[in-house]
Write an enzyme that holds these catalytic residues in place. Structure first.
Site, PDB file in Angstrom:
ATOM      1  CG  HIS A   1       8.487 -33.321 -23.220  1.00 56.17           C
ATOM      2  ND1 HIS A   1       8.881 -34.656 -23.135  1.00 56.17           N
ATOM      3  CD2 HIS A   1       9.644 -32.553 -22.684  1.00 56.17           C
ATOM      4  CE1 HIS A   1       9.918 -34.752 -22.508  1.00 56.17           C
ATOM      5  NE2 HIS A   1      10.648 -33.541 -22.389  1.00 56.17           N
TER       6      HIS A   1
ATOM      7  CD  GLN B   1       8.133 -22.299 -30.309  1.00 50.65           C
ATOM      8  OE1 GLN B   1       8.147 -21.796 -31.420  1.00 50.65           O
ATOM      9  NE2 GLN B   1       6.676 -22.302 -29.612  1.00 50.65           N
TER      10      GLN B   1
ATOM     11  CG  ASN C   1       3.974 -19.701 -26.794  1.00 46.66           C
ATOM     12  OD1 ASN C   1       4.068 -18.689 -26.361  1.00 46.66           O
ATOM     13  ND2 ASN C   1       4.088 -20.060 -27.979  1.00 46.66           N
TER      14      ASN C   1
ATOM     15  CG  HIS D   1       8.509 -27.358 -25.884  1.00 50.01           C
ATOM     16  ND1 HIS D   1       7.092 -27.880 -25.405  1.00 50.01           N
ATOM     17  CD2 HIS D   1       8.222 -26.591 -26.867  1.00 50.01           C
ATOM     18  CE1 HIS D   1       6.275 -27.647 -26.320  1.00 50.01           C
ATOM     19  NE2 HIS D   1       6.907 -27.062 -27.221  1.00 50.01           N
TER      20      HIS D   1
END
Lengths: 361, 361
Positions: free
Chosen positions: A182, A186, A171, A184
């Site tokens: 930052h 999931q 997302n 990233h």
């Protein structure tokens, strides 16, 4: 790819990945000292015929970080507790402290609907140590490493007895609810094949049985013959706005060969898929010369131990914008009916993205 | 119920509804003089196995209203063109000028995916002439009239050859993308049973075959026995936060008897259902003493001419808030997997709503 498995002080697992060997002595920090508290449970939705997970412990977080707090950056200031160590790693993966699935799984409550333990895993994937970067800005070999990492996570998580489906996703942007910028993503590892992949598996199985070839494989061939919506055509991978886009700037990215998942990619395929992904993300950010929000999900085969010749690894990217300053809200027809209504033609939106140059060194 | 059928200057149909007889001489205005231009087409999504509609004419609107412009208020100022006439009507229904389905339906383009004409209808339902009101603030007999109107629209639209499913819904609040705040809802009449109702029909059919009773009927009985999540229990209708809520403040409203749709409600049932709906909406607005946004959809039986004993008319209301100041974003797991993750228990959210008084005169 080099990997180092660690355990955090609160018991959570962490793996550091790097292109070069990692030195000894790296330890996994945690902003939390106490062990994991009680976790989530599943409830059955009798009208939709699907599971919903309830992680009420997430609300009980006593830890309310200030907005500038970045737990995904290596510790530089001892007052800034972090999830990741200093060291020459490229990508870090660790278990979410407040997982919707997995962690400390209690016995589920007795209710008027069927309930079940919320087995599974929720992992955070830190794409880079550079907080000011983004997935599309990373080097091609860094993105290749990420594709390897997704493959390694899928293999490791998928091998767990309870896990039936592994979904890596990102997302990106405040517009889709992200507060931590930052870079990233999931990974959710589910104890069932969830509704959307389950539907796509069923459709793909029926297509393969009827036509003897995969539905996405044939769609990719048709997109290439047509050409109107192509964004990237490499020797092994493609990216395009699909003719049936449900979001104005929707893009699919896939290897041309129907592989079941990341782990089945050859080196040349992985390299070309990384280039396709980077091309799309550079076009996104270049379109309006600002970070372009999106939801990106990578669909692969279920991890139920059976062969899945109908599965074809691919990403679907769903940006929330209709135009530079208008969001596409999902409302009545999209959410309540599942029937998407578009006011832009995929051909027009593809043309906009085709005209954005994506410079890859 | 009194109804008056009219035609707008641009050819769109309009029906005015009132509790008392309507006087002769009412005419249907339109802000638009030119006839409807080319409309929408459907494209088949081969991976999800569903239709998507493309109404590219919506982007070509030359009519860009100022923010304070309200086309749903009767004309008082000739420089403010309107969709509704002056007169003693209570509820007005008219065809959307820029419909995602229906209107002027051209032959679909030839593409690499199957295409089809976008038959169907998109209607706007003006709940009241009072722009400062809201659905929950209307009188009980006005809300009863709306339930009758939804039944009348379902019967009329469902009788059209091309239409298989009629979905009345309301998107309320800027948080769900609504820019026009005059109280109104919409009706989409689809040429197919759309994915979400199709899935629910399938689940309900299997339940009825297995248990001999309806899935929602049995769920309502269980909710009443349990009691923990009930918001309204009348002689013929109920409202509750379901044990399997996918949104923190999700509420279902239904007649206790499994009727297929609005048209099958008896007078006493309709009156009690209106009271259940008003109770819920007053609790919503009372919770934080401000207008509470939500998506409300009313599910009924398909209009395919066959009996549907498995169908049970009900509303599902999905508010977008998690807490007073935090929205629930639908992201990776919800949209890409269809697997909802909640961080609040339905029992807790039900308790919050139970404590809000709903004063009905």
């Amino acid at each position: 790819m080099h990997a180092l498995e660690l355990t955090k002080p609160d018991g959570r697992r962490m793996t550091l990945y790097a292109r070069r060997p990692l030195p000894p002595g790296l330890a996994a920090p945690s902003p939390f000292r106490d062990p994991l508290a009680g976790g989530a449970h599943l409830r059955w939705h009798p009208l939709r015929g699907e599971w919903v997970t309830y992680a009420a412990h997430r609300q009980g977080r006593t830890f309310l970080p200030p907005p500038e707090y970045n737990p995904l950056a290596p510790m530089t200031d001892p007052s800034n507790p972090t999830e990741v160590p200093e060291g020459p790693w490229d990508i870090a993966v660790f278990e979410n402290r407040f997982p919707s699935l997995g962690g400390s799984v209690p016995a589920p409550p007795q209710l008027i609907v069927p309930t079940a333990p919320a087995h599974g895993r929720c992992e955070v994937v830190v794409f880079t140590q550079d907080r000011g970067s983004s997935l599309g800005a990373l080097s091609l070999d860094h993105i290749e490493l990420l594709l390897q990492v997704w493959g390694d996570r899928t293999a490791r998580l998928g091998a767990e007895e309870a896990i039936r489906y592994v979904l890596p996703f990102e997302n990106r942007g405040a517009e889709v609810g992200v507060t931590l910028h930052h870079p990233h993503g999931q990974i959710y590892a589910y104890p069932v094949v969830p509704p959307v992949p389950a539907r796509m598996q069923q459709v793909a199985e029926e297509h393969l049985a009827k036509h003897g070839r995969g539905v996405l494989e044939m769609h990719i061939e048709a997109e290439r013959r047509d050409g109107a919506r192509m964004l990237y055509e490499g020797p092994h991978a493609v990216a395009f706005v699909p003719a049936c886009a449900r979001y104005p700037y929707e893009v699919w990215i896939a290897p041309t060969r129907p592989v079941e998942g990341f782990a089945q990619l050859g080196d040349a395929e992985r390299a070309d898929l990384a280039r396709a992904l980077k091309t799309v993300l550079l076009k996104f950010d270049g379109l309006w010369q600002r970070p372009f929000p999106y939801l990106m999900a990578w669909y692969q085969a279920p991890t139920d131990g059976r062969p899945h010749p109908e599965s074809h690894l691919h990403a679907q990217l769903w940006p929330p914008y209709r135009t530079r300053d208008r969001l596409k809200y999902l409302a009545g027809t999209e959410l309540a009916a599942g029937f998407f209504a578009m006011d832009a033609l995929p051909e027009e939106k593809a043309r906009e993205l085709q005209q954005v140059e994506a410079r890859i060194a």
